[in-house]
Design a protein around this motif. Structure first.
Motif, PDB file in Angstrom:
ATOM      1  N   SER A 257       0.819  -1.202   0.000  1.00 43.50           N
ATOM      2  CA  SER A 257       0.000   0.000   0.000  1.00 43.50           C
ATOM      3  C   SER A 257       0.860   1.262   0.000  1.00 43.50           C
ATOM      4  N   LEU A 258       1.867   1.304   0.861  1.00 41.93           N
ATOM      5  CA  LEU A 258       2.744   2.470   0.951  1.00 41.93           C
ATOM      6  C   LEU A 258       3.637   2.583  -0.288  1.00 41.93           C
ATOM      7  N   PHE A 259       4.208   1.473  -0.698  1.00 36.88           N
ATOM      8  CA  PHE A 259       5.102   1.437  -1.864  1.00 36.88           C
ATOM      9  C   PHE A 259       4.399   1.978  -3.106  1.00 36.88           C
ATOM     10  N   ALA A 260       3.195   1.496  -3.361  1.00 38.22           N
ATOM     11  CA  ALA A 260       2.467   1.909  -4.561  1.00 38.22           C
ATOM     12  C   ALA A 260       2.016   3.358  -4.471  1.00 38.22           C
ATOM     13  N   ALA A 261       1.636   3.817  -3.276  1.00 37.38           N
ATOM     14  CA  ALA A 261       1.180   5.199  -3.118  1.00 37.38           C
ATOM     15  C   ALA A 261       2.316   6.177  -3.402  1.00 37.38           C
ATOM     16  N   VAL A 262       3.514   5.862  -2.946  1.00 41.32           N
ATOM     17  CA  VAL A 262       4.667   6.736  -3.190  1.00 41.32           C
ATOM     18  C   VAL A 262       4.950   6.825  -4.699  1.00 41.32           C
ATOM     19  N   ILE A 263       4.888   5.697  -5.397  1.00 40.90           N
ATOM     20  CA  ILE A 263       5.141   5.701  -6.846  1.00 40.90           C
ATOM     21  C   ILE A 263       4.064   6.493  -7.581  1.00 40.90           C
ATOM     22  N   ALA A 264       2.812   6.356  -7.147  1.00 43.03           N
ATOM     23  CA  ALA A 264       1.709   7.054  -7.826  1.00 43.03           C
ATOM     24  C   ALA A 264       1.871   8.565  -7.780  1.00 43.03           C
TER      25      ALA A 264
ATOM     26  N   PHE B  67      11.190   2.587  -8.436  1.00 46.06           N
ATOM     27  CA  PHE B  67      12.238   2.052  -7.573  1.00 46.06           C
ATOM     28  C   PHE B  67      13.006   0.908  -8.235  1.00 46.06           C
ATOM     29  N   TYR B  68      13.007   0.907  -9.550  1.00 43.07           N
ATOM     30  CA  TYR B  68      13.859   0.021 -10.367  1.00 43.07           C
ATOM     31  C   TYR B  68      13.596  -1.465 -10.093  1.00 43.07           C
ATOM     32  N   ILE B  69      12.392  -1.782  -9.645  1.00 43.21           N
ATOM     33  CA  ILE B  69      12.062  -3.195  -9.383  1.00 43.21           C
ATOM     34  C   ILE B  69      12.088  -3.991 -10.690  1.00 43.21           C
ATOM     35  N   ASP B  70      11.573  -3.402 -11.771  1.00 44.03           N
ATOM     36  CA  ASP B  70      11.591  -4.095 -13.067  1.00 44.03           C
ATOM     37  C   ASP B  70      13.022  -4.364 -13.512  1.00 44.03           C
ATOM     38  N   GLU B  71      13.887  -3.363 -13.309  1.00 42.70           N
ATOM     39  CA  GLU B  71      15.283  -3.527 -13.697  1.00 42.70           C
ATOM     40  C   GLU B  71      15.972  -4.607 -12.867  1.00 42.70           C
ATOM     41  N   ILE B  72      15.594  -4.690 -11.604  1.00 40.95           N
ATOM     42  CA  ILE B  72      16.156  -5.737 -10.737  1.00 40.95           C
ATOM     43  C   ILE B  72      15.731  -7.118 -11.237  1.00 40.95           C
TER      44      ILE B  72
END
Length: 640
Positions: free
Chosen positions: A309-316, A560-565
């Motif tokens: 919830s927090l992770f996605a809200a920050v990206i949005a 947060f470069y998760i796709d790149e990871i």
């Protein structure tokens, strides 16, 4: 007593529409496929609403408790007396609620798509696959046993793949479809293993048996342990992995933003209101066994939900593609629901989190579908997904502006709109059971209000762009679903969920906890106020903040470069260091050994094939020679 056997037709009608449109859609005008698909969903919706009325107000309760009712059931595969796979319909508060959610949102999407998809190549195919998806989701929520749920779970995956990659001529759409399919398949492997473990422990697939609080299944698996956790806990955690993949929980979320490559109505249907809540529904369906047999697993569900919830809200907060903002918003709101289940107990007021999760699932379906369909109307007007190409649209799209504003206020938790009531119950449950998770969701409440009004002000206020063609309001066939969902977003919060959908089927009463509600409203209003200052008119404040917090801003902008990871791990480690050596060993050692055997066999056959010449004289010569040699050997051996 009403016979609910007719409920089998709720999912059957869409699959019949899929077959009919899929096989005959090319023979008549494309729009007829849209009308047929819509008529089929309208029929299923009418049956669903009738079922909800009969269940909740006439026959569902026995001694004050909502019972699980088998409407239709047939045994498909039988392994033992208790272990068998059935196909049927199970009616209880959450399945009946989901019938209303799925058919309502799907019907609105069907109607909306008559305008949005008009003239699109593959119009009939679109409506055929929409019907397949509706069938899959309805079969999933009505499942009488966990294996039937798994079958329809995979059908949901197939139909979502077909819808995401609808524009199959676009490489990005094909890549997005494959990404969604592959990521969720890995998660579903965990789900399948968990199902097999659970059935081995309990000896059944049946939901009524598994979730009976007084049944033997609840007590199974508690003593056996592995790595400090009971076998039941491991089974439920593996099942939750499947739910986390389908609901795009961190770190299995990477497919959801890319899934926006599909048509916008698909985003509203699959990735806002129905498919992504399947994971929440899965945990809710098995909630009794989670809460009573594996509280550790339930706690992990709560923490995964909170982090997501927090992770996605920050990206949005930093995304510029209007659909990607809504995609990360969906992740954040699903995290809310998972967290609510994780902080819930079983029975009575202890089950507040369970009720709040289902309540938020219901209200979220309305306002998030409204947001996506509103985004579709915006994209339809300006032919772009990017907020930098938008501004001042309130003058051109008055109806879209009003309905979109209602949705933004609802998700921001402004009373008395529905989002306030459901979000407030989640915050209360978290406040009572886990202050850390409450703090996370309290912060997320402010971030949600900020990023949604950042979106709203950028699109409808801000600088009036010089559009090539003056944007125009969507046609009535697209506006009707917006108005309907706006009304639902306003009033659905007044549905008495504490009397209808509870963890143990018994009604309970809770009042508004103002000690939680007032601060949550205030932080939402603060988020709206900050967005007002930053984005109602063009200012330099956002750019200055981005420069001041460059590292955080860049990380959020790049997810947060998760796709790149993931790409690094798969390409540089798995493919390069594991797959390539294995492939080399396979080609040069395994294949080389087999090729050597073949070479030796061919060489030997070439040398001896002359012995099969077909000449009688040669055969007689060989025979006589053999006899002579054997005779000499025999005589030689007799001497010794």
């Amino acid at each position: 007593m009403i016979d609910f056997g007719y409920t089998i037709w709720i999912p059957l009608i869409p699959i019949l529409m899929f077959l009919f449109i899929g096989l005959t859609g090319h023979k008549y005008k494309p729009v007829i496929s849209g009308y047929l698909g819509t008529l089929g969903l309208l029929t299923s919706a009418a049956l669903s609403y009738y079922t909800a009325y009969q269940y909740f107000f006439n026959v569902g309760k026995v001694a004050g408790v909502y019972e699980k009712i088998i409407g239709f059931n047939v045994t498909w595969l039988r392994f033992t007396d208790t272990l068998h796979i059935d196909l049927g319909t199970l009616l209880d508060p959450i399945s009946v609620m989901m019938l209303v959610v799925i058919t309502t949102i799907s019907l609105m999407v069907h109607i909306y798509s008559l305008g949005y998809m008009k003239g699109e190549k593959g119009f009939a195919r679109f409506y055929a696959v929409l019907s397949l998806f509706s069938f899959s989701m309805l079969g999933l929520v009505l499942a009488t046993n966990i294996f039937q749920m798994y079958i329809f779970w995979e059908l949901v995956g197939v139909s979502s793949y077909l819808l995401i990659s609808f524009y199959y001529e676009k490489p990005s759409a094909v890549a997005a479809g494959k990404k969604a399919f592959i990521v969720t398949r890995f998660a579903d492997l965990g789900f399948l293993i968990g199902i097999l473990m659970l059935s081995f422990i309990t000896g059944t697939f049946d939901f009524k048996t598994l979730t009976d609080p007084n049944g033997a299944a609840i007590m199974q698996g508690g003593s056996a342990a592995f790595l400090g956790l009971s076998v039941m806990t491991w089974a439920l955690l593996l099942i939750f992995i499947g739910g986390a993949g389908k609901s795009a929980m961190f770190p299995l979320h990477i497919w959801l933003p890319d899934a926006m490559e599909g048509p916008t109505p698909v985003s509203a249907l699959i990735h806002a209101a129905t498919m992504v809540v399947a994971g929440v529904y899965l945990v809710a369906r098995l909630f009794t066994i989670f809460a009573l047999s594996a509280p550790v697993a339930l706690e992990i569900v709560g923490y995964v939900g909170g982090i997501t919830s927090l992770f996605a809200a920050v990206i949005a907060c930093t995304q510029n593609d209007i659909k990607r903002v809504l995609a990360f918003s969906t992740m954040s709101q699903i995290g809310y629901m998972m967290l609510a289940l994780g902080v819930s107990g079983y029975g009575g007021e202890e089950g507040l989190g369970y009720m709040a999760s289902m309540f938020h699932l219901f209200t979220h379906a309305m306002f998030k579908a409204l947001l996506f369909l509103g985004a579709g109307a915006i994209i339809h007007a300006v032919h772009s997904n990017n907020m930098t190409d938008m501004g001042g649209l309130r003058k051109y799209l008055p109806w879209t502006n009003i309905t979109f504003l209602i949705a933004c206020l609802t998700i921001a938790g402004v009373p008395p709109l529905s989002g306030f009531w459901s979000k407030d119950e989640i915050l209360v449950a978290a406040f009572e059971h886990n202050k850390f998770l409450f703090a996370i969701e309290f912060l997320v409440a402010g971030l949600t209000a900020f990023y949604m009004f950042r979106l709203y002000f950028n699109v409808f206020w801000g600088k009036d762009r010089h559009y090539h063609h003056a944007p125009h309001e969507a046609p009535p066939v697209m506006l009707f679903p917006l108005v309907f969902l706006a009304i639902a977003s306003i009033f659905s919060g007044f549905i008495p969920f504490t009397s209808l959908v509870t963890s143990d089927g018994e009604a309970f009463h809770v009042g508004t906890e103002w000690i939680v509600a007032i601060p949550s409203v205030l932080i939402g209003l603060i988020g709206i106020a900050i967005a007002w200052i930053f984005y109602k008119k063009e200012t330099a404040i956002p750019d200055k903040l981005a420069s001041s917090f460059k590292l955080l801003y860049k990380g959020s902008l790049n997810k947060f470069y998760i796709d790149e990871i993931y790409l690094f791990v798969t390409k540089k480690i798995i493919f390069a260091l594991i797959s390539k050596p294995i492939a080399w060993f396979d080609r040069h050692v395994i294949d080389g050994f087999m090729n050597s055997i073949a070479f030796v066999t061919n060489f030997a056959s070439e040398k001896i094939k002359g012995m099969q010449s077909g000449q009688l004289q040669q055969y007689a010569y060989v025979f006589v020679s053999g006899v002579v040699i054997l005779a000499f050997v025999f005589i030689y051996l007799l001497k010794f």
